[in-house]
Design a protein around this motif. Structure first.
Motif, PDB file in Angstrom:
ATOM      1  N   ASN A   1      46.497  43.510  42.245  1.00 25.25           N
ATOM      2  CA  ASN A   1      47.581  43.359  41.256  1.00 25.25           C
ATOM      3  C   ASN A   1      47.181  42.511  40.064  1.00 25.25           C
ATOM      4  O   ASN A   1      47.708  42.678  38.974  1.00 25.25           O
ATOM      5  CB  ASN A   1      48.830  42.763  41.909  1.00 25.25           C
ATOM      6  N   MET A   2      46.244  41.575  40.296  1.00 23.73           N
ATOM      7  CA  MET A   2      45.855  40.755  39.139  1.00 23.73           C
ATOM      8  C   MET A   2      44.654  41.340  38.402  1.00 23.73           C
ATOM      9  O   MET A   2      44.074  40.693  37.542  1.00 23.73           O
ATOM     10  CB  MET A   2      45.636  39.290  39.557  1.00 23.73           C
ATOM     11  N   GLY A   3      44.294  42.577  38.742  1.00 19.50           N
ATOM     12  CA  GLY A   3      43.220  43.242  38.001  1.00 19.50           C
ATOM     13  C   GLY A   3      41.862  43.076  38.647  1.00 19.50           C
ATOM     14  O   GLY A   3      40.840  43.484  38.088  1.00 19.50           O
TER      15      GLY A   3
ATOM     16  N   GLN B   1      43.577  51.724  48.775  1.00 17.30           N
ATOM     17  CA  GLN B   1      44.377  51.031  47.750  1.00 17.30           C
ATOM     18  C   GLN B   1      43.663  51.091  46.396  1.00 17.30           C
ATOM     19  O   GLN B   1      44.290  51.273  45.360  1.00 17.30           O
ATOM     20  CB  GLN B   1      44.584  49.558  48.122  1.00 17.30           C
ATOM     21  N   ILE B   2      42.354  50.941  46.439  1.00 15.45           N
ATOM     22  CA  ILE B   2      41.582  50.976  45.181  1.00 15.45           C
ATOM     23  C   ILE B   2      41.653  52.375  44.579  1.00 15.45           C
ATOM     24  O   ILE B   2      41.868  52.541  43.367  1.00 15.45           O
ATOM     25  CB  ILE B   2      40.110  50.560  45.429  1.00 15.45           C
TER      26      ILE B   2
ATOM     27  N   GLU C   1      45.240  32.151  38.709  1.00 12.58           N
ATOM     28  CA  GLU C   1      46.150  33.059  39.412  1.00 12.58           C
ATOM     29  C   GLU C   1      45.641  33.321  40.837  1.00 12.58           C
ATOM     30  O   GLU C   1      46.416  33.293  41.808  1.00 12.58           O
ATOM     31  CB  GLU C   1      46.139  34.361  38.621  1.00 12.58           C
ATOM     32  N   ALA C   2      44.348  33.553  40.934  1.00 10.63           N
ATOM     33  CA  ALA C   2      43.756  33.845  42.247  1.00 10.63           C
ATOM     34  C   ALA C   2      43.883  32.622  43.154  1.00 10.63           C
ATOM     35  O   ALA C   2      44.219  32.737  44.343  1.00 10.63           O
ATOM     36  CB  ALA C   2      42.290  34.232  42.078  1.00 10.63           C
TER      37      ALA C   2
ATOM     38  N   MET D   1      36.009  41.048  43.103  1.00 21.47           N
ATOM     39  CA  MET D   1      35.356  40.869  41.810  1.00 21.47           C
ATOM     40  C   MET D   1      36.452  40.858  40.759  1.00 21.47           C
ATOM     41  O   MET D   1      37.359  41.699  40.798  1.00 21.47           O
ATOM     42  CB  MET D   1      34.413  42.053  41.526  1.00 21.47           C
ATOM     43  N   MET D   2      36.381  39.904  39.872  1.00 23.81           N
ATOM     44  CA  MET D   2      37.408  39.867  38.821  1.00 23.81           C
ATOM     45  C   MET D   2      36.920  39.081  37.607  1.00 23.81           C
ATOM     46  O   MET D   2      35.894  38.400  37.661  1.00 23.81           O
ATOM     47  CB  MET D   2      38.720  39.310  39.359  1.00 23.81           C
ATOM     48  N   ALA D   3      37.685  39.220  36.548  1.00 26.00           N
ATOM     49  CA  ALA D   3      37.369  38.499  35.318  1.00 26.00           C
ATOM     50  C   ALA D   3      37.689  37.021  35.523  1.00 26.00           C
ATOM     51  O   ALA D   3      38.613  36.674  36.262  1.00 26.00           O
ATOM     52  CB  ALA D   3      38.182  39.072  34.162  1.00 26.00           C
TER      53      ALA D   3
END
Ligand SMILES: Cc1cc2nc3c(=O)[nH]c(=O)nc-3n(C[C@H](O)[C@H](O)[C@H](O)COP(=O)(O)OP(=O)(O)OC[C@H]3O[C@@H](n4cnc5c(N)ncnc54)[C@H](O)[C@@H]3O)c2cc1C
Ligand code: SF4
Ligand code: SF4
Lengths: 340, 459
Positions: free
Chosen positions: B411-413, B426-427, B350-351, B342-344
């Motif tokens: 790493n990319m949020g 890791q989380i 980037e992904a 899940m990400m913005a």
């Protein structure tokens, strides 16, 4: 690239500018306006026609002197880097339809029917109408005429001679016949009109599906059960490249007992099915064309909507059926009359 | 093996629904993903909430772990018994209990599958539908809810947990509780205005309780449906494209995809956009709004909609979509896993680039894609890798690729979704320590014996 057969002097002396004046999609403020635009195209200057053209092929038929106005127009679009469809759409189609090298030598006997790149169409080749027929199909022998819709004449020039070479090397070279029946108007248009315009040599004799069916119906005349139906015909863009075959179709219809009902949008005034404008991202125009075509057919009381182009049928077929007409290909209609 | 466990479970659910047989434990020791096997001691299939409560009490008494399982399709090994114990297979609790067509929700049992609800609605309430994930239809409603799943209506309604209207849960100590309106009223319409306890069971990977019933929102099932496929050549444009397309708020589902196969698709970024309407006119209107939103790119000729004739659209309108399942078998041998993070939305380029680089580095068959969640509020970006389970080297490379992908996503949020045990760690490393401490306190209150799916969400 070989130059296209085109004579500017013919246009200079042309009194009608039919190529543009008869265009059903672009409006001109009189013949002078059309002449100015045509001159711009001929001389390689920009013209709004290059941007607004629907690529319906019709001007190719309208020109009384066979001066290839449509091919020239597409050539100019390409020279100027104009893209009727966005780049990724063009690129994906170019890759989809590129020769895949999946062709194998096969013995063929007459009649040899060219199904272009579309294997799903081979199911149409059946029954007495196509008795003993061999079919050839695949992207390696794709006729490539579709690039006229995408300002890519260069691809036609590059891929058509290759396809012809493969047709000969893998099929026709060893065949006892020199005739290649083109199931689709597009292939016939490529091997006759386009080849002539670009000086591409065609070692086999292309035969239009209508000519083949018409001949065959003479042999099978005793088996015809006249259908006694009214039909509306959806003439495809690529038939503009061989208008003489439209009259052969009339003979076929007569032989199988169907009435080609007079429509506003048939013959020279046939309207685009709406498929290509969608690739050009002109969906609202495409909707309008679909609506005009179907309501025009409905007015005639026809029971069938007859197509010769599978792409037109894919574009309009479902909607036509929803509105009460039976969509059908010419060859299937003929088979119906033959009781097959 | 804990002595007498099987016999005592048999007393609760009947002998046909308990097993300690080696071949069955073998099957329950893994899922189709890359996580190593972990054997349970027993498998039990309860039929009622009381049976679930009894099993949990028994497990508490014997200090035996309990691992709730739906269809076991999570792919990240969350239904493996990491410390042995009982796998509680919920598939027999599969009733569709009620449908409220006026307030548009359904109440189902904890083991009811996505396919069952879909078929039930089709038969009895054809004007309604729920948000189907693209998982095989045997996937359960509860399993999917517990991992914050997403599906064909997620653009409209958010994550599936956003569509949750309430739950019945068996706590790790055996009490049966309810969350949402159904804790006060006979109706299961929603989670407000009460203190929202549902979150105690969402995203916890079965470590806080066993969901035995849940309510889920339903949506209109349109008579007319259409699909647009947008194609773009520039990854950097994707966040803006997504923002424009979601901004008009007429689509139900939006799923970008990027694959090297078929050849024609390689290097291009596609977005499938599904939308529906009550009439053709409305459908055309919605299509026009979607198209107008990205006209800027079309005019620049850098992107556009694929011209799909109506006859070719059926395949793309299938729910669930068969495409991912087809990709899952690409390498044969039944190995498939993806990192979904899940990400913005702005991290899309980037992904995408990270996915390409990782696939190249580890030489794995990949499929990249995303599902947009809410009206462009976030996305679940997935990096899928297919592998042949029978080929050790294939499995190893896929595992390395997955590891690298999780790292890159964090790493990319982004936050890996339904994270496997090592990734949960890791989380946790990145998590606010007070938040993690609170998670621990909550767990010890709910599960004083530490029996619920232990090994998950632990340091
Ligand atoms: C080809 C493919 C496509 C997929 N597409 C999607 C998709 O589009 N969207 C999506 O969301 N997912 C997708 N998935 C992932 C996954 O399969 C689904 O999310 C599925 O719904 C999980 O449900 P399940 O019943 O298999 O859960 P399980 O794997 O059985 O369980 C998932 C988690 O929930 C817990 N759990 C299960 N049942 C209960 C319960 N009753 N009470 C408490 N905890 C419980 C388990 O312990 C585990 O931690 C896909 C998987 C595949 C193979
Ligand atoms: S292309 Fe034909 S119709 Fe058009 S101006 Fe030239 S000669 Fe006339
Ligand atoms: S191809 Fe059709 S739309 Fe284009 S100029 Fe010729 S007649 Fe007009």
């Amino acid at each position: 690239m070989k130059p296209i057969a085109f004579d500017p002097a013919l246009c200079a002396g042309c009194t009608t500018i039919d190529c543009l004046m008869k265009c059903q999609y672009l409006n001109f403020c009189g013949i002078d306006d059309a002449r100015t635009e045509k001159l711009s195209i001929n001389e390689g200057r920009d013209s709004r026609v290059l941007h607004e053209c629907l690529t319906c092929y019709a001007c190719q038929e309208y020109c009384p002197y066979d001066n290839n106005p449509f091919y020239l127009l597409v050539e100019r679009q390409e020279e100027k880097g104009l893209l009727p469809a966005p780049r990724p759409i063009l690129e994906e189609q170019l890759r989809m339809m590129a020769p895949k090298g999946r062709i194998e030598k096969k013995a063929v006997t007459a009649p040899v029917v060219d199904m272009c790149a579309f294997p799903m169409l081979t199911a149409c080749i059946r029954g007495r109408l196509f008795e003993n027929a061999s079919t050839i199909v695949g992207t390696d022998i794709f006729c490539n005429i579709m690039w006229l819709h995408f300002a890519r004449n260069s691809v036609i020039q590059e891929r058509v001679p290759e396809a012809i070479g493969k047709i000969m090397a893998f099929y026709m070279g060893d065949a006892k016949t020199n005739e290649l029946v083109c199931f689709h108007d597009e292939c016939y248009g490529t091997y006759t009109s386009v080849a002539k315009a670009y000086g591409i040599s065609v070692p086999f004799k292309p035969v239009h599906l209508f000519d083949y069916i018409n001949r065959r119906l003479d042999t099978l005349s005793g088996r015809i059960n006249p259908l006694n139906q009214k039909i509306a015909y959806q003439r495809p863009c690529s038939n503009r490249l061989s208008p003489e075959t439209d009259r052969v179709l009339d003979e076929i219809f007569k032989k199988i007992g169907v009435e080609r009902v007079p429509r506003t949008y048939d013959r020279q005034k046939a309207l685009c099915c709406g498929g290509v404008p969608r690739a050009h991202q002109r969906d609202e125009l495409a909707d309008e064309l679909v609506e005009k075509n179907i309501s025009d057919m409905q007015k005639t009381g026809a029971a069938y909507c007859v197509f010769n182009c599978p792409f037109c049928m894919a574009t309009l077929g479902m909607e036509v059926a929803e509105r009460g007409l039976m969509p059908i290909l010419v060859s299937d209609l003929v088979q119906l009359a033959l009781g097959e | 093996m804990i002595s007498g466990l099987i016999q005592r479970l048999e007393k609760i659910v009947g002998s046909r629904f308990v097993s300690g047989a080696a071949e069955e434990l073998y099957l329950y020791s893994m899922d189709p993903g890359t996580m190593p096997q972990a054997y349970p001691d027993a498998v039990a299939l309860p039929k009622t909430v009381e049976e679930v409560a009894q099993i949990v009490r028994l497990a508490g008494e014997l200090k035996v772990p309990v691992v709730p399982m739906g269809a076991g399709l999570v792919l990240s090994g969350l239904t493996r018994a990491l410390r042995g114990g009982i796998i509680l297979d919920m598939k027999r609790m599969n009733r569709i209990i009620a449908v409220n067509p006026m307030s548009r929700y359904a109440v189902v049992e904890g083991g009811a599958s996505q396919g069952m609800l879909q078929a039930f609605l089709k038969k009895h309430h054809p004007s309604l539908k729920h948000s189907m994930p693209d998982a095989p239809p045997i996937a359960t409603m509860a399993g999917n809810m517990c991992i914050h799943g997403s599906g064909h209506l997620s653009l409209l309604g958010g994550s599936h947990s956003d569509m949750l209207t309430g739950m019945e849960v068996v706590l790790p100590t055996g009490e049966i509780i309810r969350t949402g309106s159904c804790s006060v009223s006979p109706d299961w319409f929603g989670r407000s205005p009460l203190p929202d306890l549902s979150g105690l069971f969402l995203g916890w990977a079965g470590t806080t309780g066993i969901v035995t019933k849940l309510g889920i929102k339903l949506f209109p099932n349109y008579a007319f449906n259409d699909m647009l496929i947008f194609v773009c050549e520039d990854a950097d444009a994707m966040p803006d494209v997504i923002s424009r397309l979601t901004g008009v708020q007429v689509a139900e589902d939006m799923t970008p995809w990027m694959t090297p196969k078929p050849d024609w698709a390689k290097g291009f970024l596609h977005i499938n956009i599904a939308f529906g309407a009550h009439s053709k006119k409305e459908l055309t209107f919605k299509r026009n709004l979607l198209q107008a939103s990205v006209r800027h790119y079309i005019d620049q000729k850098t992107a556009g909609f694929l011209p799909l004739p109506p006859t070719q659209k059926g395949r793309f309108l299938k729910v669930p979509s068969p495409d991912l399942a087809r990709f899952a078998d690409l390498r044969r041998g039944g190995g498939f896993e993806y990192v979904g993070a899940m990400m913005a939305i702005e991290h899309f380029p980037e992904a995408y680039r990270a996915g390409l680089a990782i696939a190249e580095k580890f030489q794995v068959s990949y499929s990249l894609g995303a599902r947009i969640i809410g009206a462009g509020h976030a996305m679940m970006f997935f990096f899928a890798y297919a592998f042949n389970r029978a080929d050790d080297d294939d499995v190893r490379r896929a595992s390395l690729a997955l590891e690298a992908t999780n790292e890159a996503a964090i790493n990319m949020g982004g936050i890996p979704w339904k994270a496997e045990m090592p990734v949960q760690r890791q989380i946790i490393e990145r998590m606010d320590p007070e938040t993690f401490a609170l998670m621990g306190r909550i767990r010890s209150v709910l599960d004083p014996n530490g029996i619920m799916n232990p090994g998950n969400w632990e340091k």
